[in-house]
Design a protein around this motif. Structure first.
Motif, PDB file in Angstrom:
ATOM      1  N   ILE A  49       0.890  -1.165   0.000  1.00 40.19           N
ATOM      2  CA  ILE A  49       0.000   0.000   0.000  1.00 40.19           C
ATOM      3  C   ILE A  49       0.925   1.212   0.000  1.00 40.19           C
ATOM      4  CG2 ILE A  49      -1.735   1.299   1.271  1.00 40.19           C
ATOM      5  CD1 ILE A  49      -2.637  -1.396   2.497  1.00 40.19           C
ATOM      6  N   VAL A  50       0.915   1.950  -1.097  1.00 35.99           N
ATOM      7  CA  VAL A  50       1.771   3.125  -1.216  1.00 35.99           C
ATOM      8  C   VAL A  50       1.323   4.155  -0.177  1.00 35.99           C
ATOM      9  CG1 VAL A  50       2.456   5.020  -2.732  1.00 35.99           C
ATOM     10  CG2 VAL A  50       2.220   2.709  -3.659  1.00 35.99           C
ATOM     11  N   LEU A  75       6.712  -7.571  -6.828  1.00 38.84           N
ATOM     12  CA  LEU A  75       5.452  -6.949  -6.422  1.00 38.84           C
ATOM     13  C   LEU A  75       4.266  -7.748  -6.965  1.00 38.84           C
ATOM     14  CD1 LEU A  75       4.224  -4.356  -5.086  1.00 38.84           C
ATOM     15  CD2 LEU A  75       4.222  -3.363  -7.379  1.00 38.84           C
ATOM     16  N   VAL A  76       3.322  -8.129  -6.076  1.00 39.38           N
ATOM     17  CA  VAL A  76       2.146  -8.892  -6.472  1.00 39.38           C
ATOM     18  C   VAL A  76       0.908  -7.996  -6.515  1.00 39.38           C
ATOM     19  CG1 VAL A  76       0.596 -10.796  -5.839  1.00 39.38           C
ATOM     20  CG2 VAL A  76       3.082 -11.074  -5.626  1.00 39.38           C
ATOM     21  N   SER A  77       0.759  -7.138  -5.531  1.00 43.57           N
ATOM     22  CA  SER A  77      -0.375  -6.209  -5.545  1.00 43.57           C
ATOM     23  C   SER A  77       0.060  -4.853  -5.010  1.00 43.57           C
ATOM     24  CB  SER A  77      -1.555  -6.756  -4.736  1.00 43.57           C
ATOM     25  OG  SER A  77      -1.299  -6.688  -3.362  1.00 43.57           O
ATOM     26  N   VAL A  78      -0.595  -3.819  -5.528  1.00 44.48           N
ATOM     27  CA  VAL A  78      -0.281  -2.463  -5.089  1.00 44.48           C
ATOM     28  C   VAL A  78      -1.574  -1.675  -4.988  1.00 44.48           C
ATOM     29  CG1 VAL A  78       0.170  -1.591  -7.440  1.00 44.48           C
ATOM     30  CG2 VAL A  78       1.185  -0.435  -5.473  1.00 44.48           C
ATOM     31  N   THR A  79      -1.684  -0.906  -3.898  1.00 46.13           N
ATOM     32  CA  THR A  79      -2.787   0.028  -3.716  1.00 46.13           C
ATOM     33  C   THR A  79      -2.209   1.426  -3.805  1.00 46.13           C
ATOM     34  OG1 THR A  79      -3.973  -1.522  -2.307  1.00 46.13           O
ATOM     35  CG2 THR A  79      -4.620   0.795  -2.155  1.00 46.13           C
ATOM     36  N   ILE A  80      -2.773   2.223  -4.698  1.00 47.63           N
ATOM     37  CA  ILE A  80      -2.274   3.574  -4.955  1.00 47.63           C
ATOM     38  C   ILE A  80      -3.213   4.565  -4.283  1.00 47.63           C
ATOM     39  CG2 ILE A  80      -1.693   5.249  -6.743  1.00 47.63           C
ATOM     40  CD1 ILE A  80      -1.248   2.758  -8.597  1.00 47.63           C
ATOM     41  N   PRO A  81      -2.678   5.421  -3.397  1.00 46.95           N
ATOM     42  CA  PRO A  81      -3.534   6.339  -2.647  1.00 46.95           C
ATOM     43  C   PRO A  81      -4.081   7.481  -3.502  1.00 46.95           C
ATOM     44  CG  PRO A  81      -1.244   6.839  -2.192  1.00 46.95           C
ATOM     45  CD  PRO A  81      -1.264   5.598  -3.064  1.00 46.95           C
ATOM     46  N   ALA A  82      -5.140   8.091  -3.013  1.00 49.05           N
ATOM     47  CA  ALA A  82      -5.779   9.202  -3.714  1.00 49.05           C
ATOM     48  C   ALA A  82      -4.851  10.408  -3.851  1.00 49.05           C
ATOM     49  CB  ALA A  82      -7.066   9.606  -2.996  1.00 49.05           C
ATOM     50  N   THR A 100      -2.529  -7.425  -9.140  1.00 51.33           N
ATOM     51  CA  THR A 100      -3.614  -6.561  -8.714  1.00 51.33           C
ATOM     52  C   THR A 100      -3.140  -5.125  -8.528  1.00 51.33           C
ATOM     53  OG1 THR A 100      -4.558  -8.433  -7.497  1.00 51.33           O
ATOM     54  CG2 THR A 100      -5.395  -6.239  -6.943  1.00 51.33           C
ATOM     55  N   VAL A 101      -3.891  -4.189  -9.124  1.00 48.61           N
ATOM     56  CA  VAL A 101      -3.644  -2.754  -8.942  1.00 48.61           C
ATOM     57  C   VAL A 101      -4.955  -2.144  -8.474  1.00 48.61           C
ATOM     58  CG1 VAL A 101      -2.980  -0.581 -10.035  1.00 48.61           C
ATOM     59  CG2 VAL A 101      -1.913  -2.729 -10.774  1.00 48.61           C
ATOM     60  N   ILE A 102      -4.916  -1.498  -7.317  1.00 48.86           N
ATOM     61  CA  ILE A 102      -6.101  -0.837  -6.778  1.00 48.86           C
ATOM     62  C   ILE A 102      -5.821   0.651  -6.674  1.00 48.86           C
ATOM     63  CG2 ILE A 102      -7.637  -0.625  -4.778  1.00 48.86           C
ATOM     64  CD1 ILE A 102      -6.869  -3.600  -4.158  1.00 48.86           C
TER      65      ILE A 102
END
Length: 173
Positions: A49-50, A75-82, A100-102
């Protein structure tokens, strides 16, 4: 006849507009304008989670940019903040394990940068945030497992080669 090539190496000075900072897990460029750019991740987690901000010299600075090749292939999944509003060319390029990219709700990033996800061969589906209106050249090139890209209702342009080599792509909607 052999060619002679001369190379001149000139000293390089750091741009006065930024300072480099490492908190042990992430590296940042800190800009005088009061924001940070994530330039590297050095932690062990594959699900990241960035951070939306970084504390630097007592100041709470928003992370507004993800720089080129900030992450590696594990890197398997990343959450990009607003807070992130700008992506640099090749931000996630070569992240072959990325599935996964969220994008957090409220993100204001307006484009998917050139070669941003190039070679992310494990990425199967991605839903772009409503703010994205533009997919730049070769953004998803070589994403061979990519089947679905969810694009916003208001969308302007997909550049040449954006989905080049996406042999599994079935839907853009």
């Amino acid at each position: 006849m052999a060619a002679v090539i001369s190379v001149i190496v000139l000293p390089c000075e750091q741009d006065d507009a930024s300072t480099f900072y490492n908190d042990g897990e992430y590296s940042y460029s800190i800009f005088e304008d009061g924001y940070a750019a994530l330039i590297g991740y050095y932690g062990d987690d594959t699900d990241v989670i960035v951070p939306d901000h970084v504390i630097y010299e007592g100041r709470n600075l928003p992370v507004r940019t993800i720089s080129s090749q900030a992450f590696d292939s594990d890197l398997v999944s990343v959450t990009i903040p607003a807070s992130v509003g700008w992506f640099v060319t090749e931000s996630f390029a070569g992240c072959t394990s990325l599935e996964t990219v969220i994008f957090e709700e409220g993100i204001e990033g307006y484009n998917i940068a050139p070669r941003m996800f190039q070679g992310c061969t494990s990425l199967r589906s991605i839903d772009l945030p409503d703010s994205v209106a533009y997919i730049d050249e070769y953004a998803f090139e070589g994403c061979t497992s990519l089947e679905h890209v969810g694009i916003p209702d208001v969308f302007y342009k997909i550049e040449e080669g954006a989905f080049s080599g996406c042999t599994s792509l079935k839907t853009l909607d």
